[in-house]
Motif scaffolding. Structure first.
Motif, PDB file in Angstrom:
ATOM      1  N   LEU A   1       8.476  -1.322 -15.195  1.00 39.69           N
ATOM      2  CA  LEU A   1       8.597   0.024 -14.633  1.00 39.69           C
ATOM      3  C   LEU A   1       7.931   0.051 -13.414  1.00 39.69           C
ATOM      4  O   LEU A   1       6.872  -0.355 -13.204  1.00 39.69           O
ATOM      5  CB  LEU A   1       7.917   1.043 -15.615  1.00 39.69           C
ATOM      6  N   SER A   2       8.597   0.792 -12.594  1.00 40.15           N
ATOM      7  CA  SER A   2       8.003   0.901 -11.128  1.00 40.15           C
ATOM      8  C   SER A   2       6.926   2.059 -11.283  1.00 40.15           C
ATOM      9  O   SER A   2       6.843   2.875 -12.422  1.00 40.15           O
ATOM     10  CB  SER A   2       8.930   1.461 -10.164  1.00 40.15           C
TER      11      SER A   2
ATOM     12  N   ARG B   1       0.353  -0.827 -17.892  1.00 40.66           N
ATOM     13  CA  ARG B   1       0.611  -0.778 -16.549  1.00 40.66           C
ATOM     14  C   ARG B   1      -0.037  -0.397 -15.294  1.00 40.66           C
ATOM     15  O   ARG B   1       0.326   0.361 -14.433  1.00 40.66           O
ATOM     16  CB  ARG B   1       1.841   0.022 -16.385  1.00 40.66           C
TER      17      ARG B   1
ATOM     18  N   ARG C   1      -3.123  13.359 -14.588  1.00 48.49           N
ATOM     19  CA  ARG C   1      -1.995  12.703 -15.535  1.00 48.49           C
ATOM     20  C   ARG C   1      -2.433  12.916 -17.005  1.00 48.49           C
ATOM     21  O   ARG C   1      -1.444  13.122 -17.765  1.00 48.49           O
ATOM     22  CB  ARG C   1      -2.171  11.276 -15.454  1.00 48.49           C
TER      23      ARG C   1
ATOM     24  N   ILE D   1       2.482   2.508  -2.096  1.00 49.42           N
ATOM     25  CA  ILE D   1       3.599   2.636  -3.126  1.00 49.42           C
ATOM     26  C   ILE D   1       3.727   4.040  -3.851  1.00 49.42           C
ATOM     27  O   ILE D   1       2.790   4.636  -4.041  1.00 49.42           O
ATOM     28  CB  ILE D   1       3.300   1.652  -4.579  1.00 49.42           C
TER      29      ILE D   1
ATOM     30  N   THR E   1      -1.716   6.561  -7.427  1.00 49.13           N
ATOM     31  CA  THR E   1      -3.038   7.391  -7.037  1.00 49.13           C
ATOM     32  C   THR E   1      -2.994   6.917  -5.499  1.00 49.13           C
ATOM     33  O   THR E   1      -3.881   7.614  -4.893  1.00 49.13           O
ATOM     34  CB  THR E   1      -4.071   6.768  -7.828  1.00 49.13           C
TER      35      THR E   1
ATOM     36  N   ARG F   1       8.544  -1.014  -4.697  1.00 50.03           N
ATOM     37  CA  ARG F   1       7.918  -2.144  -5.351  1.00 50.03           C
ATOM     38  C   ARG F   1       6.906  -2.785  -4.477  1.00 50.03           C
ATOM     39  O   ARG F   1       6.891  -2.868  -3.112  1.00 50.03           O
ATOM     40  CB  ARG F   1       9.029  -3.160  -5.714  1.00 50.03           C
TER      41      ARG F   1
ATOM     42  N   GLN G   1      -4.867  -5.310  -7.049  1.00 50.98           N
ATOM     43  CA  GLN G   1      -3.682  -5.551  -6.468  1.00 50.98           C
ATOM     44  C   GLN G   1      -3.445  -6.287  -5.106  1.00 50.98           C
ATOM     45  O   GLN G   1      -2.458  -7.070  -4.941  1.00 50.98           O
ATOM     46  CB  GLN G   1      -2.948  -4.213  -6.600  1.00 50.98           C
TER      47      GLN G   1
HETATM   48  N1  LIG Z   1      -3.288   2.392 -10.228  1.00 49.85           N
HETATM   49  C1  LIG Z   1      -2.330   2.966  -9.355  1.00 49.85           C
HETATM   50  C2  LIG Z   1      -1.101   2.005  -9.331  1.00 49.85           C
HETATM   51  C3  LIG Z   1      -1.408   0.471  -8.990  1.00 49.85           C
HETATM   52  C4  LIG Z   1      -0.301  -0.188  -9.079  1.00 49.85           C
HETATM   53  O1  LIG Z   1       0.418  -0.662  -9.848  1.00 49.85           O
HETATM   54  N2  LIG Z   1       0.313  -0.349  -7.581  1.00 49.85           N
HETATM   55  C5  LIG Z   1       1.316  -1.135  -7.166  1.00 49.85           C
HETATM   56  C6  LIG Z   1       1.377  -2.366  -6.934  1.00 49.85           C
HETATM   57  S1  LIG Z   1       0.639  -2.770  -5.370  1.00 49.85           S
HETATM   58  C7  LIG Z   1       2.796  -0.786  -7.827  1.00 49.85           C
HETATM   59  O2  LIG Z   1       2.873   0.371  -8.334  1.00 49.85           O
HETATM   60  N3  LIG Z   1       3.844  -1.406  -7.383  1.00 49.85           N
HETATM   61  C8  LIG Z   1       5.139  -1.041  -7.987  1.00 49.85           C
HETATM   62  C9  LIG Z   1       5.886  -2.158  -8.519  1.00 49.85           C
HETATM   63  O3  LIG Z   1       6.115  -3.268  -7.687  1.00 49.85           O
HETATM   64  O4  LIG Z   1       6.580  -1.841  -9.525  1.00 49.85           O
HETATM   65  C10 LIG Z   1      -1.881   4.081 -10.168  1.00 49.85           C
HETATM   66  O5  LIG Z   1      -2.191   4.372 -11.454  1.00 49.85           O
HETATM   67  O6  LIG Z   1      -1.092   5.011  -9.465  1.00 49.85           O
END
Ligand SMILES: N[C@@H](CCC(=O)N[C@@H](CS)C(=O)NCC(=O)O)C(=O)O
Length: 341
Positions: free
Chosen positions: A84-85, A103, A111, A152, A156, A179, A201
């Motif tokens: 999931l994105s 995730r 949230r 992204i 957050t 992504r 990340q």
């Molecule tokens: N901790 C952050 C999200 C961290 C995270 O997963 N970030 C990136 C990775 S850099 C992401 O969402 N990528 C989207 C994807 O590739 O699905 C949150 O909870 O919003």
């Protein structure tokens, strides 16, 4: 008088029934009936969730899902992974598409309170950072006035970046992606000056670059990003199960129980905490409606917290992250498993 007493009794019974209804939840029954857990994971990031050369998902979030499947079914393969994105993960959980999210999702107040979901318990402590070209001459974020920042959508990190620039009276231009691989590609093609996301990340993204040494992760951190599993609000039974499962993996590490010694510990342990955790005495499993060996099975098949961390993102892996804040409290870290009794 008598009818008053009856009315009060009826009211109490109704309240009690209501309370029971709130405690029981549909998710555990549905998962058991399906014979499979459905776990929402990242679409692809080393260390947390990434398919290997054979297409098998690997990573900490993946292993936490597999361990939960073991706690439920004594089988690490009784789980379906749903990538999931960031922008779709919470609606996917809310609509019932997945049973739980492991995730890379930060546990934040809004949230937790406003999405009809519950963040369960932290299992990984991180912070927002920025990555830049090593030859950019940038050594701190305050030097990025006017920069274009890859971010992204739905993270957050979007807000943390905006907060940082605004509070320092600096301009920046966000470029949003769905992504991580798209953001990493844009960074390499000079579409942005920096990628802003959680440090773990960034480490994973940097490790997957053709030339990692061309990239620097600035040492500053701009937020607290404690990752937690998420479940739907209103299903306390399932919330409890996920919460105490995560806790059990940390508790196992604290007690020195590993996949290698769990059988022996189960046989020989005299410590009542170990006997309870491993199901020699059955009360923990009974409380969660699971087999008494739920935690012992998970530890045996997937390892304790340290084993999962070390093999997915620890110093010996390409992601190469030291435990840091993700050490146990007894070693100066933040992991403080709650008593399991
Ligand atoms: N901790 C952050 C999200 C961290 C995270 O997963 N970030 C990136 C990775 S850099 C992401 O969402 N990528 C989207 C994807 O590739 O699905 C949150 O909870 O919003």
């Amino acid at each position: 008088m008598k009818s008053g007493f009856l009315a009060v009794t009826a009211l109490l019974a109704a309240l009690f029934a209501g309370q029971r209804a709130a405690e029981a939840g549909p998710t555990l029954d549905a998962v058991k009936a399906r014979g499979q857990l459905v776990c929402g994971i990242h679409t692809g990031i080393a260390g947390f969730a990434l398919p290997d050369a054979r297409g098998t998902w690997q990573g900490m979030d993946v292993d936490l899902c597999r361990g939960l499947a073991v706690a439920l079914f004594n089988d690490p393969n009784k789980v379906r992974f749903q990538p999931l994105s960031s922008s779709t993960r919470f609606t996917a959980l809310g609509s019932g598409e997945v049973d739980v999210l492991f995730r890379t999702s930060t546990h934040t107040m809004l949230r937790d309170v406003t999405l009809g979901l519950r963040a369960v318990t932290p299992y990984f402590y991180d912070g927002h950072g920025f990555m830049v070209r090593a030859n950019s001459g940038i050594s701190k974020a305050a030097e990025m006035a006017g920069a274009t920042i890859c971010l992204i959508q739905g993270t957050t990190n979007e807000q943390v970046t905006a907060d940082f620039f605004r509070s320092n009276n600096l301009q920046f231009t966000p470029v949003l992606f769905e992504r991580t691989d798209q953001a990493a590609g844009a960074l390499q093609n000079n579409r942005c000056d920096s990628f802003g996301t959680d440090a773990s990340q960034l480490a994973a993204t940097r490790a997957s670059m053709p030339s990692p040494s061309d990239w620097t992760i600035l040492s500053e951190r701009f937020s607290k990003e404690p990752y937690g599993p998420y479940v739907r609000r209103g299903d306390d039974e399932w919330f409890d199960l996920v919460r105490w499962y995560v806790n059990a993996l940390m508790e196992a590490e604290e007690q020195g129980i590993t996949s290698a010694n769990v059988d022996e510990m189960k046989e020989k342990a005299t410590n009542p905490n170990t006997r309870r955790l491993l199901g020699v005495t059955p009360e923990l499993g009974q409380a969660l409606k699971l087999d008494p060996a739920w935690a012992a099975n998970a530890i045996k098949k997937m390892g304790n917290y340290a084993e999962i961390y070390d093999r997915t993102m620890g110093p010996a892996t390409p992601v190469g992250l030291a435990r840091g804040p993700n050490e146990l409290w007894t070693k100066g870290g933040l992991l403080y498993p709650l008593p399991m009794r």
